[in-house]
Design an enzyme around this catalytic site. Sequence first.
Site, short mmCIF file in Angstrom:
data_model
loop_
_atom_site.label_atom_id
_atom_site.label_comp_id
_atom_site.label_asym_id
_atom_site.label_seq_id
_atom_site.Cartn_x
_atom_site.Cartn_y
_atom_site.Cartn_z
N ASP A 147 -88.58 -44.37 -23.34
CA ASP A 147 -87.22 -44.43 -22.82
C ASP A 147 -86.63 -45.75 -23.35
OD1 ASP A 147 -84.96 -45.01 -21.30
OD2 ASP A 147 -85.91 -44.55 -19.38
N TYR A 162 -92.16 -53.28 -11.59
CA TYR A 162 -91.49 -51.99 -11.81
C TYR A 162 -90.60 -52.03 -13.04
CZ TYR A 162 -89.04 -47.65 -11.28
OH TYR A 162 -88.53 -46.40 -11.53
N LYS A 164 -90.47 -45.28 -14.55
CA LYS A 164 -91.65 -44.46 -14.39
C LYS A 164 -92.23 -44.15 -15.77
CE LYS A 164 -93.96 -43.25 -10.79
NZ LYS A 164 -94.58 -44.33 -10.01
P1 13P Z 1 -87.07 -43.73 -15.81
O1 13P Z 1 -88.52 -44.16 -15.87
O2 13P Z 1 -86.94 -42.29 -16.21
O3 13P Z 1 -86.19 -44.64 -16.57
O4 13P Z 1 -86.63 -43.75 -14.29
C1 13P Z 1 -86.35 -44.98 -13.72
C2 13P Z 1 -85.72 -44.92 -12.40
O5 13P Z 1 -85.83 -45.91 -11.69
C3 13P Z 1 -85.00 -43.72 -11.94
O6 13P Z 1 -84.40 -43.92 -10.67
MG MG Z 2 -84.69 -44.86 -17.81
MG MG Z 3 -87.59 -41.45 -17.96
MG MG Z 4 -89.67 -44.03 -17.51
#
Ligand code: 13P
Ligand code: MG
Ligand code: MG
Ligand code: MG
Length: 386
Positions: A11, A228, A231
């Site tokens: 990402d 963090y 994800k």
């Molecule tokens: P991603 O890992 O898909 O960027 O999601 C991050 C997030 O915090 C969604 O609320």
């Molecule tokens: Mg993202």
């Molecule tokens: Mg993502």
């Molecule tokens: Mg992600």
Amino acid sequence: EKITLSVIKADVGSISGHVMPHPDQLAAATKVLAEAKQKGLLIDFHVTHVGDDIQLIMTHRKGVDAPEIHELAWNAFKAAAKVARELKLYAAGQDLLSDAFSGNVRGLGPGVAEIEMVERKAEPVITFHADKTEPGAFNLPIFRIFADPFNTAGLVIDPRMHDGFIFEVYDVFEGKSVKLSAPEEMYDILALIGTPGRYVVRRVYRKSDNLQAAVVSVERLNLIAGKYVGKDDPVAIVRAQHGLPAAGEVLEAFSFPHLVAGWMRGSHHGPLIPVPQRYAKVTRFDGPPRVMALGWNIAKGKLIGPVDLFDDVAFDETRRLAVQIAEYMRRHGPFMPHRLGPEEMEYTTLPAVLEKLKDRFVKTEEVHVIRRHSELLSGTSEEEQK
Ligand code: 13P
Ligand code: MG
Ligand code: MG
Ligand code: MG
Ligand code: 13P
């Protein structure tokens, strides 16, 4: 002759939040891979996305963990991140956790699933691409594909797979792995992989001849970054047919929208929805978590396909059920088990909130405080030891 299928994802920024990449980002990544194909480094490739994660699907002759291929992927993601910065997209360069490439993208942020194979007479392969969840999200379906006869008829019917499969399970906290054999050690496998935040099915092999049937990315971004950073949004490769589960048996495992960790801020449980490419953008509460399946045949390294496999009315009821589950989970608001438990929340911004409250607590006589396990073992409390 061996060929390698590499699926590498990251990402590197998206439009209007964590929704989906901009087409110019996909074009920038495509340009980098097209040049590599022209030079002969890649045999073939396909660039797509699920949610805000860019997916590079590549074939080549360099084997797994090849520095040239990983550097190529890194450069494609850097090109897409550059576009994201130019367009002022959200979280430009999000998953590129290092400034410099060092021979292998593993540990730098991107997720990696690769299989080196001798092509069979026909080589049907399915690649899975998930967003707003973690690698352990594949534990349940991978188990059902390769070890559950109620999912996979071939385990009972087909003599070539009747002996079962070997599961290689990673402990992503300790950096260790164990190989366990199904069906004999099925209960041991489940004892581990029922904790999907820690134990992840990394590879599956057919027992009779050790043929590798599947691989799942295991990168856990929070464990790499220590905080963090979004994800992990995993990918997986599953080979099908010829004494492996049929394509339909592979897909059947996704007909139940099981609960996975991820969704909003990577901090919530929600159903994993199987979606076609047209639904591969995330909206409600930054989700719900979703997975796309692309069907391929590999012919001398050429990628024949993709077929958008979840684009079928046969999965409509799964999606409907998932939407009902999403609604039910959402009504819990900030309460567990919708919100993840404390071990997983450790890697979010919640500890910073709790830290501020620490000094506001005063001692109370009204609760009996249970002594810690270590104190019970030594027979003395911490107070007594002082
Ligand atoms: P991603 O890992 O898909 O960027 O999601 C991050 C997030 O915090 C969604 O609320
Ligand atoms: Mg993202
Ligand atoms: Mg993502
Ligand atoms: Mg992600
Ligand atoms: P076909 O006769 O359509 O090839 O089906 C064979 C099969 O095994 C389906 O699982």
